[in-house]
Design an enzyme around this catalytic site. Structure first.
Site, PDB file in Angstrom:
ATOM      1  N   TYR A   1      84.271  52.691 -41.252  1.00 38.99           N
ATOM      2  CA  TYR A   1      85.697  53.052 -40.989  1.00 38.99           C
ATOM      3  C   TYR A   1      86.803  51.884 -41.419  1.00 38.99           C
ATOM      4  CZ  TYR A   1      84.807  57.333 -38.358  1.00 38.99           C
ATOM      5  OH  TYR A   1      84.353  58.655 -38.145  1.00 38.99           O
TER       6      TYR A   1
ATOM      7  N   ASP B   1      88.698  62.963 -34.913  1.00 39.06           N
ATOM      8  CA  ASP B   1      89.542  63.188 -33.897  1.00 39.06           C
ATOM      9  C   ASP B   1      90.850  63.763 -34.498  1.00 39.06           C
ATOM     10  OD1 ASP B   1      87.807  62.920 -31.746  1.00 39.06           O
ATOM     11  OD2 ASP B   1      88.735  60.846 -31.752  1.00 39.06           O
TER      12      ASP B   1
END
Length: 281
Positions: free
Chosen positions: A125, A64
């Protein structure tokens, strides 16, 4: 649902990284928004002298706006002649054409069955948070979130581990029409570095939209004492969005690594992932 490389083309694996601060995310968007995919495809079009023909990238994980990547992977199908001409000099040419906040570190012919998105085994992540009273080191301000409450890493780690396994993460996901919210988390933990930065690391087969940032939001509420250690799992089990779970800002999040199986298993992995296409993000 086959993914055969067109005749006369070769599939090229690209390993890349980027600082997401000034990007509107990975994927190309209408209206001239600056994106990572757009920048790399523009650079490829220029350095290959394609005459306006674009070679579209497929990426392991669409990030994003504001999210960074250190270990992103993509693939592109190039005409054999273009690849033969460019293979020895492509990296240097891309380095001269790309903006400084995105770099391509590797470009090599992919093994048969490789697909950057569907052949991936897992994505890892790390979300970074600073809780020092004085704030975050100015040199890290675009990569570390400042949380103005002291954090207890021990209880955060225990809460994170309670979410490991295959579950329906609807309570932590932004629902997409027709897409499953079932995911499998392999590892989820929290640590504090020697420099005092809190690192929240999660590894899973794939992630729903906003899932990582929502789970981090829940862990921060546990770490600062606003909720008990059992709360993130209770939210998960409830199966619905809890208004107390905040989606934290994107700039603390970095895609660190994407893993793939050995070359002989790539096609098998890709087919397995495509059977649950709605789950992969």
């Amino acid at each position: 649902m086959s993914d055969e490389v067109p005749d006369g083309f070769v599939r090229v694996r690209l390993d890349l990284s980027y600082d997401g601060t000034d990007f509107r995310g990975w994927a190309k968007q209408a209206g001239g928004q600056r994106t990572v995919q757009g920048e790399i495809e523009d650079a490829l079009r220029t350095v290959t002298r394609s005459g306006g023909v674009s070679y579209e990238l497929t990426v392991a994980g669409r990030t994003d706006a504001g999210v960074h990547a250190r270990g992103q992977v993509a693939h592109v199908d190039l005409p054999v002649g273009v690849w033969e001409e460019q293979r020895e000099k492509l990296l240097k040419r891309l380095a001269g054409r790309l903006p400084r906040d995105v770099r391509v570190w590797g470009a090599r012919e992919a093994a048969e069955g490789f697909n950057a998105r569907f052949a991936a085994l897992w994505r890892r992540y790390v979300y970074r948070v600073g809780d020092a009273p004085g704030g975050v080191d100015p040199l890290l301000r675009n990569h570390v979130l400042w949380h103005d409450w002291a954090l207890d890493v021990g209880v955060m780690d225990a809460a994170a581990r309670s979410l490991v396994g295959e579950h329906d993460f609807a309570a932590y996901a932004k629902k997409r029409e027709g897409a499953s919210t079932v995911r499998e988390i392999f590892d989820f933990g929290v640590r504090r570095t020697a420099a005092g930065v809190v690192e929240i690391e999660v590894r899973a087969d794939a992630f729903c939209h906003n899932q990582v940032r929502s789970m981090v939001g829940a862990l921060l509420f546990v770490g600062d004492g606003h909720r008990g250690v059992e709360w993130p799992r209770a939210v998960l089990d409830a199966g619905v969005r809890d208004s107390a779970v905040h989606v934290v800002r994107p700039h603390g999040l970095t895609l660190e690594e994407v893993a793939y199986p050995a070359d002989p298993l790539l096609a098998q992995r890709q087919l397995a992932a495509r059977r649950v296409r709605g789950r992969v993000h």
